[in-house]
Design a protein around this motif. Structure first.
Motif, PDB file in Angstrom:
ATOM      1  N   ILE A   1       0.841  -1.198   0.000  1.00  0.00           N
ATOM      2  CA  ILE A   1       0.000   0.000   0.000  1.00  0.00           C
ATOM      3  C   ILE A   1       0.875   1.246   0.000  1.00  0.00           C
ATOM      4  O   ILE A   1       0.617   2.213  -0.725  1.00  0.00           O
ATOM      5  CB  ILE A   1      -0.958  -0.015   1.205  1.00  0.00           C
ATOM      6  N   GLN A   2       1.934   1.227   0.802  1.00  0.00           N
ATOM      7  CA  GLN A   2       2.841   2.372   0.846  1.00  0.00           C
ATOM      8  C   GLN A   2       3.520   2.615  -0.503  1.00  0.00           C
ATOM      9  O   GLN A   2       3.827   3.755  -0.857  1.00  0.00           O
ATOM     10  CB  GLN A   2       3.892   2.170   1.934  1.00  0.00           C
ATOM     11  N   MET A   3       3.772   1.541  -1.238  1.00  0.00           N
ATOM     12  CA  MET A   3       4.403   1.665  -2.554  1.00  0.00           C
ATOM     13  C   MET A   3       3.392   1.998  -3.644  1.00  0.00           C
ATOM     14  O   MET A   3       3.740   2.076  -4.822  1.00  0.00           O
ATOM     15  CB  MET A   3       5.150   0.379  -2.905  1.00  0.00           C
ATOM     16  N   THR A   4       2.130   2.150  -3.265  1.00  0.00           N
ATOM     17  CA  THR A   4       1.020   2.401  -4.198  1.00  0.00           C
ATOM     18  C   THR A   4       1.008   1.376  -5.327  1.00  0.00           C
ATOM     19  O   THR A   4       0.829   1.712  -6.499  1.00  0.00           O
ATOM     20  CB  THR A   4       1.059   3.834  -4.771  1.00  0.00           C
ATOM     21  N   ASP A   5       1.204   0.112  -4.961  1.00  0.00           N
ATOM     22  CA  ASP A   5       1.224  -0.997  -5.924  1.00  0.00           C
ATOM     23  C   ASP A   5      -0.039  -1.829  -5.724  1.00  0.00           C
ATOM     24  O   ASP A   5      -0.082  -2.689  -4.842  1.00  0.00           O
ATOM     25  CB  ASP A   5       2.468  -1.858  -5.702  1.00  0.00           C
ATOM     26  N   PRO A   6      -1.092  -1.582  -6.503  1.00  0.00           N
ATOM     27  CA  PRO A   6      -2.366  -2.252  -6.254  1.00  0.00           C
ATOM     28  C   PRO A   6      -2.309  -3.765  -6.404  1.00  0.00           C
ATOM     29  O   PRO A   6      -2.932  -4.489  -5.622  1.00  0.00           O
ATOM     30  CB  PRO A   6      -3.316  -1.621  -7.279  1.00  0.00           C
ATOM     31  N   GLU A   7      -1.573  -4.265  -7.406  1.00  0.00           N
ATOM     32  CA  GLU A   7      -1.539  -5.708  -7.605  1.00  0.00           C
ATOM     33  C   GLU A   7      -0.777  -6.394  -6.480  1.00  0.00           C
ATOM     34  O   GLU A   7      -1.176  -7.456  -6.005  1.00  0.00           O
ATOM     35  CB  GLU A   7      -0.923  -6.056  -8.960  1.00  0.00           C
ATOM     36  N   ALA A   8       0.319  -5.790  -6.035  1.00  0.00           N
ATOM     37  CA  ALA A   8       1.065  -6.365  -4.904  1.00  0.00           C
ATOM     38  C   ALA A   8       0.228  -6.336  -3.638  1.00  0.00           C
ATOM     39  O   ALA A   8       0.258  -7.281  -2.839  1.00  0.00           O
ATOM     40  CB  ALA A   8       2.370  -5.605  -4.698  1.00  0.00           C
ATOM     41  N   ALA A   9      -0.546  -5.262  -3.441  1.00  0.00           N
ATOM     42  CA  ALA A   9      -1.411  -5.169  -2.265  1.00  0.00           C
ATOM     43  C   ALA A   9      -2.496  -6.238  -2.310  1.00  0.00           C
ATOM     44  O   ALA A   9      -2.799  -6.888  -1.310  1.00  0.00           O
ATOM     45  CB  ALA A   9      -2.038  -3.781  -2.185  1.00  0.00           C
ATOM     46  N   ARG A  10      -3.086  -6.418  -3.489  1.00  0.00           N
ATOM     47  CA  ARG A  10      -4.111  -7.454  -3.650  1.00  0.00           C
ATOM     48  C   ARG A  10      -3.538  -8.839  -3.339  1.00  0.00           C
ATOM     49  O   ARG A  10      -4.113  -9.616  -2.582  1.00  0.00           O
ATOM     50  CB  ARG A  10      -4.658  -7.434  -5.079  1.00  0.00           C
ATOM     51  N   GLN A  11      -2.386  -9.139  -3.919  1.00  0.00           N
ATOM     52  CA  GLN A  11      -1.778 -10.454  -3.724  1.00  0.00           C
ATOM     53  C   GLN A  11      -1.386 -10.683  -2.272  1.00  0.00           C
ATOM     54  O   GLN A  11      -1.570 -11.779  -1.734  1.00  0.00           O
ATOM     55  CB  GLN A  11      -0.561 -10.605  -4.634  1.00  0.00           C
ATOM     56  N   ALA A  12      -0.856  -9.645  -1.611  1.00  0.00           N
ATOM     57  CA  ALA A  12      -0.456  -9.784  -0.210  1.00  0.00           C
ATOM     58  C   ALA A  12      -1.664 -10.045   0.684  1.00  0.00           C
ATOM     59  O   ALA A  12      -1.617 -10.877   1.597  1.00  0.00           O
ATOM     60  CB  ALA A  12       0.294  -8.538   0.249  1.00  0.00           C
ATOM     61  N   MET A  13      -2.771  -9.343   0.420  1.00  0.00           N
ATOM     62  CA  MET A  13      -3.974  -9.539   1.219  1.00  0.00           C
ATOM     63  C   MET A  13      -4.578 -10.919   0.971  1.00  0.00           C
ATOM     64  O   MET A  13      -4.960 -11.624   1.921  1.00  0.00           O
ATOM     65  CB  MET A  13      -5.006  -8.456   0.896  1.00  0.00           C
ATOM     66  N   VAL A  14      -4.662 -11.312  -0.284  1.00  0.00           N
ATOM     67  CA  VAL A  14      -5.226 -12.625  -0.612  1.00  0.00           C
ATOM     68  C   VAL A  14      -4.366 -13.734  -0.015  1.00  0.00           C
ATOM     69  O   VAL A  14      -4.883 -14.707   0.556  1.00  0.00           O
ATOM     70  CB  VAL A  14      -5.359 -12.789  -2.143  1.00  0.00           C
ATOM     71  N   ARG A  15      -3.058 -13.593  -0.125  1.00  0.00           N
ATOM     72  CA  ARG A  15      -2.149 -14.595   0.443  1.00  0.00           C
ATOM     73  C   ARG A  15      -2.346 -14.711   1.955  1.00  0.00           C
ATOM     74  O   ARG A  15      -2.414 -15.815   2.507  1.00  0.00           O
ATOM     75  CB  ARG A  15      -0.708 -14.221   0.109  1.00  0.00           C
ATOM     76  N   HIS A  16      -2.463 -13.578   2.628  1.00  0.00           N
ATOM     77  CA  HIS A  16      -2.663 -13.572   4.076  1.00  0.00           C
ATOM     78  C   HIS A  16      -3.956 -14.286   4.464  1.00  0.00           C
ATOM     79  O   HIS A  16      -3.975 -15.126   5.375  1.00  0.00           O
ATOM     80  CB  HIS A  16      -2.689 -12.129   4.579  1.00  0.00           C
ATOM     81  N   LEU A  17      -5.037 -13.972   3.763  1.00  0.00           N
ATOM     82  CA  LEU A  17      -6.329 -14.546   4.146  1.00  0.00           C
ATOM     83  C   LEU A  17      -6.446 -16.018   3.746  1.00  0.00           C
ATOM     84  O   LEU A  17      -7.094 -16.807   4.450  1.00  0.00           O
ATOM     85  CB  LEU A  17      -7.459 -13.715   3.544  1.00  0.00           C
ATOM     86  N   LYS A  18      -5.809 -16.419   2.653  1.00  0.00           N
ATOM     87  CA  LYS A  18      -5.806 -17.842   2.304  1.00  0.00           C
ATOM     88  C   LYS A  18      -4.945 -18.628   3.287  1.00  0.00           C
ATOM     89  O   LYS A  18      -5.297 -19.757   3.676  1.00  0.00           O
ATOM     90  CB  LYS A  18      -5.315 -18.032   0.867  1.00  0.00           C
ATOM     91  N   ASN A  19      -3.832 -18.045   3.711  1.00  0.00           N
ATOM     92  CA  ASN A  19      -3.025 -18.693   4.740  1.00  0.00           C
ATOM     93  C   ASN A  19      -3.817 -18.817   6.039  1.00  0.00           C
ATOM     94  O   ASN A  19      -3.689 -19.813   6.765  1.00  0.00           O
ATOM     95  CB  ASN A  19      -1.742 -17.902   4.992  1.00  0.00           C
TER      96      ASN A  19
END
Length: 243
Positions: free
Chosen positions: A209-227
């Motif tokens: 989010i700090q890097m304003t990278d929407p795809e990285a933010a999406r992937q990080a959130m999805v990875r966290h919740l799937k884990n």
């Protein structure tokens, strides 16, 4: 540093201060449902902050359903809302019930994190950072983290600047963080390994989010919740959140 209106631009944490004080005044009945808040210029003078701070504080209250701006008329206090009971039948004793909520969150919060990455303000970023720091501090002290965890995800939802995202998370309510539901006597203790995972996964979301990278933010959130889905399946089998 001067803002466009000539007022000294304060640090972003002042938004939280102004927001919370206005919320306190509303809850204390100083402003009742239907009342109009003082004008933007008056609030700027009263709090000694810039117009930017006032606007973002009002935007945060609007996202929480506390006030409603009306074009050309001002900002008005809304009646307290009643949360719909759509998620009150979540059963922590059923794996499927917990996983259902986590799957819903994965779909919702993945897009939310992507929006937050490109739409967040400086003040909203500061709120996410503060929530992350509180979450990690509590985890390191082996103190309950569920409320701080919820606050972190809610701060990201607010940073979408689409009020429906925080509304949805608040509707889910206690089921947002299953570990506080799994033990009737209190939040389930977590292991040191889980503390490290908590920091790593939430930290990756924050960094994107700090890097304003929407795809990285999406992937990080999805990875966290799937884990999380995998971890809760394990916890419900063994009673220990170890990974």
């Amino acid at each position: 540093m001067k803002a466009d209106d000539g007022v000294t631009q304060p640090g972003p944490t002042l938004v939280v201060t102004v927001r919370d004080e206005l919320r306190r005044q509303i809850q204390a009945g100083e402003y009742k449902p239907g009342d109009r808040l003082p004008s933007e210029s008056r609030l700027t003078q009263d709090f000694g902050v810039s117009r930017t701070v006032v606007r973002e504080a009002i935007a945060a209250l609007r996202a929480d359903g506390v006030v409603e701006p009306k074009q050309g008329a001002g900002v008005f206090v809304l009646p307290p809302s009643e949360t719909a009971p759509a998620f009150r039948d979540v059963d922590p004793d059923r794996v499927s019930s917990i996983i259902e909520i986590l799957e819903l969150r994965t779909a919702l919060e993945g897009d939310g994190a992507a929006l937050a990455a490109t739409r967040h303000s400086a003040a909203q970023e500061e709120e996410i950072i503060e929530a992350y720091q509180r979450l990690t501090d509590l985890a390191r002290q082996n103190k309950p983290t569920a409320e701080a965890d919820f606050a972190f995800h809610l701060a990201i939802a607010k940073a979408t600047n689409n009020p429906r995202f925080p509304e949805m998370l608040q509707l889910i309510g206690a089921a947002m963080i299953p570990r506080r539901m799994l033990n009737k006597e209190g939040e389930v203790p977590v292991s040191p390994d889980y503390v490290r995972l908590l920091e790593q996964e939430h930290g990756a979301i924050l960094a994107a989010i700090q890097m304003t990278d929407p795809e990285a933010a999406r992937q990080a959130m999805v990875r966290h919740l799937k884990n999380s889905q995998t971890r809760y399946r394990q916890q419900l089998r063994t009673g220990n959140l170890t990974s």
